[in-house]
Design an enzyme around this catalytic site. Structure first.
Site, PDB file in Angstrom:
ATOM      1  N   ARG A 170     -18.665  -0.639  -5.601  1.00 18.41           N
ATOM      2  CA  ARG A 170     -17.397  -0.471  -6.329  1.00 18.41           C
ATOM      3  C   ARG A 170     -17.444   0.690  -7.315  1.00 18.41           C
ATOM      4  O   ARG A 170     -16.424   1.249  -7.691  1.00 18.41           O
ATOM      5  CB  ARG A 170     -17.050  -1.784  -7.035  1.00 18.41           C
ATOM      6  N   TYR A 172       7.925   9.471 -11.752  1.00 20.56           N
ATOM      7  CA  TYR A 172       7.888   8.762 -10.470  1.00 20.56           C
ATOM      8  C   TYR A 172       8.309   7.305 -10.677  1.00 20.56           C
ATOM      9  O   TYR A 172       7.944   6.679 -11.682  1.00 20.56           O
ATOM     10  CB  TYR A 172       6.456   8.856  -9.946  1.00 20.56           C
ATOM     11  N   ASP A 212       1.372  13.540 -14.540  1.00 24.34           N
ATOM     12  CA  ASP A 212       1.308  13.302 -13.094  1.00 24.34           C
ATOM     13  C   ASP A 212       1.511  14.664 -12.434  1.00 24.34           C
ATOM     14  O   ASP A 212       2.595  15.232 -12.467  1.00 24.34           O
ATOM     15  CB  ASP A 212       2.416  12.311 -12.705  1.00 24.34           C
TER      16      ASP A 212
HETATM   17  C1  LIG Z   1       3.450   9.017  -4.379  1.00 25.61           C
HETATM   18  C2  LIG Z   1       3.374   9.327  -5.797  1.00 25.61           C
HETATM   19  C3  LIG Z   1       2.609   8.552  -6.658  1.00 25.61           C
HETATM   20  C4  LIG Z   1       1.908   7.298  -6.213  1.00 25.61           C
HETATM   21  O1  LIG Z   1       0.897   7.568  -5.322  1.00 25.61           O
HETATM   22  P1  LIG Z   1       0.362   6.487  -4.240  1.00 25.61           P
HETATM   23  O2  LIG Z   1      -0.857   7.149  -3.720  1.00 25.61           O
HETATM   24  O3  LIG Z   1       1.461   6.320  -3.239  1.00 25.61           O
HETATM   25  O4  LIG Z   1       0.099   5.231  -4.984  1.00 25.61           O
HETATM   26  C5  LIG Z   1       2.546   8.933  -7.988  1.00 25.61           C
HETATM   27  N1  LIG Z   1       3.201   9.997  -8.440  1.00 25.61           N
HETATM   28  C6  LIG Z   1       3.960  10.769  -7.645  1.00 25.61           C
HETATM   29  C7  LIG Z   1       4.668  11.937  -8.214  1.00 25.61           C
HETATM   30  C8  LIG Z   1       4.077  10.459  -6.300  1.00 25.61           C
HETATM   31  O5  LIG Z   1       4.865  11.186  -5.521  1.00 25.61           O
END
Ligand SMILES: *Cc1c(COP(=O)(O)O)cnc(C)c1O
Length: 392
Positions: A60, A113, A185
């Site tokens: 893990r 998001y 992000d």
């Molecule tokens: C898809 C996405 C996520 C989440 O990612 P997953 O791998 O699907 O959990 C987070 N931020 C943005 C901007 C995304 O497009």
């Protein structure tokens, strides 16, 4: 981790190339496993102490390929270190829970998001952590939203669905002045087109599911940080048990090898498709910071090295039934969640239902398009064919 002076593309090609260790094979093996054997009691005891620092301790906590992926991403992101997670969402949760506690308040861009917004409104809220959503384009007004218990600013630029660019240097300045943590992000740009840590951001998350994996065949996330937050973020990811599977890590490492050529081609194809779209009378607006008329263009040009293939599109006042028929008729632009894979995708989206600090004033339907790696002429012909339906 050893730093090197290579440029992005060389770094990505060299990542994980461990000629001496892999019996001459260019690629690294896939390590499947839970138990890692210790040589002695002393070996075990020393590894227990270091389990939150990339130590081969228990499945893990990561395998040699997990660490290889993490070090490769940390390297191209100019970060201090990285930790891989089971998905982009797992990365967001681990990063937030690493630094927040009951009683805290955070500022989150209203253009975050959907899952990030949802986490703030539910999981965090249930834990007694409150959120104020801020308008992504009113950077200076953010000062007025800061409270005594504000701990963190959560940024996403360009924003999900609506693609507003944010003035990150100003946000970072404000955050430093008020001792707030900055988190971003960076999934849209990836480490190749924007390097948040160099801009003073503390913690950066990416959904590697998108462009890094690049082939729609794995779920993977990654968090990069500066030195200050490296330890608590890694520990949080470990505590949440959000370890990525061995095959998915392998696909993440493999994706890095072609990330640069794919991303540049996605951008090139997107621009060609957008040029065609902008000439159609059915198009009200394209939301893409590369366009000189886009309100975020100046910031994008100043801070980013490129753009990906994901953008928004607002149609003129057209009957929804006709638009749905047009969407159902497309052959190459398929409908489905996610993006960043090799294939083109299209989706009707609802920013009007996902904004708290400002109104999304467009009554007409917003579409989200991901331009894939198909021949752009074929993509344009596919749209051309289906747009005929809008003219019926
Ligand atoms: C898809 C996405 C996520 C989440 O990612 P997953 O791998 O699907 O959990 C987070 N931020 C943005 C901007 C995304 O497009």
């Amino acid at each position: 981790m050893t730093k090197n002076n290579y440029r992005n593309d060389t770094k990505n090609i060299r990542a994980g190339n461990r000629k001496k260790l892999n019996n001459g094979f260019v690629n690294s093996p896939v390590y499947k496993g839970s138990t890692v054997l210790f040589n002695t009691v002393e070996d075990m005891q020393s590894k227990i102490k270091k389990k939150n620092e990339q130590t081969l301790f228990y499945g893990r906590f990561g395998s040699p390929s997990t660490f290889e992926f993490e070090n490769a991403i940390s390297d191209i992101d100019d970060a201090y270190s990285a930790v891989a997670t089971a998905s982009g969402t797992a990365a967001i949760v681990a990063a937030l829970l690493a630094v927040l506690k009951t009683g805290d308040h955070i500022l989150m861009t209203d253009s975050a998001y959907g899952v990030s917004r949802n986490l703030a409104k539910n999981l965090l809220n249930n834990m007694g952590i409150t959120t104020t959503f801020y308008n992504p384009i009113l950077t200076n007004k953010i000062k007025g939203l800061i409270r005594n218990n504000t701990r963190l600013i959560f940024i996403e630029s360009p924003g999900s669905l609506t693609f507003e660019m944010q003035n990150i240097p100003i946000l970072v300045d404000i955050a430093k002045k008020y001792s707030l943590i900055t988190m971003i992000d960076n999934t849209w740009a990836t480490s190749l087109f924007f390097k948040p840590i160099n801009y003073g951001i503390d913690i950066c998350i990416q959904s590697a599911t998108k462009y890094i994996v690049g082939h729609s065949d794995a779920m993977l996330g990654v968090i990069t940080t500066n030195k200050k937050y490296a330890k608590c973020v890694r520990e949080s990811a470990h505590n949440l048990g959000s370890c990525p599977g061995p095959e998915d890590i392998y696909l993440g490492i493999r994706g890095l090898k072609t990330l640069s050529i794919r991303l540049n081609k996605h951008q090139e194809n997107a621009i060609k498709v957008i040029e065609w779209l902008l000439k159609q009378k059915e198009i009200h607006k394209v939301l893409y910071p590369v366009l000189p008329e886009d309100p975020g263009h100046k910031i994008w040009k100043r801070d980013f090295k490129g753009a990906s293939g994901l953008f928004g599109l607002i149609l003129n006042n057209i009957n929804r039934g006709l638009i749905y028929k047009m969407l159902n008729n497309l052959k190459l632009f398929n409908m489905g969640y996610s993006w960043g894979g090799y294939e083109s995708l299209i989706l009707p989206v609802n920013p009007e239902k996902n904004r708290d600090s400002y109104k999304w004033n467009h009554k007409d339907l917003t579409l989200r398009i991901h331009v894939g790696l198909e021949d752009p002429e074929d993509l344009i012909n596919d749209l051309k064919d289906s747009f005929k339906i809008l003219r019926m």
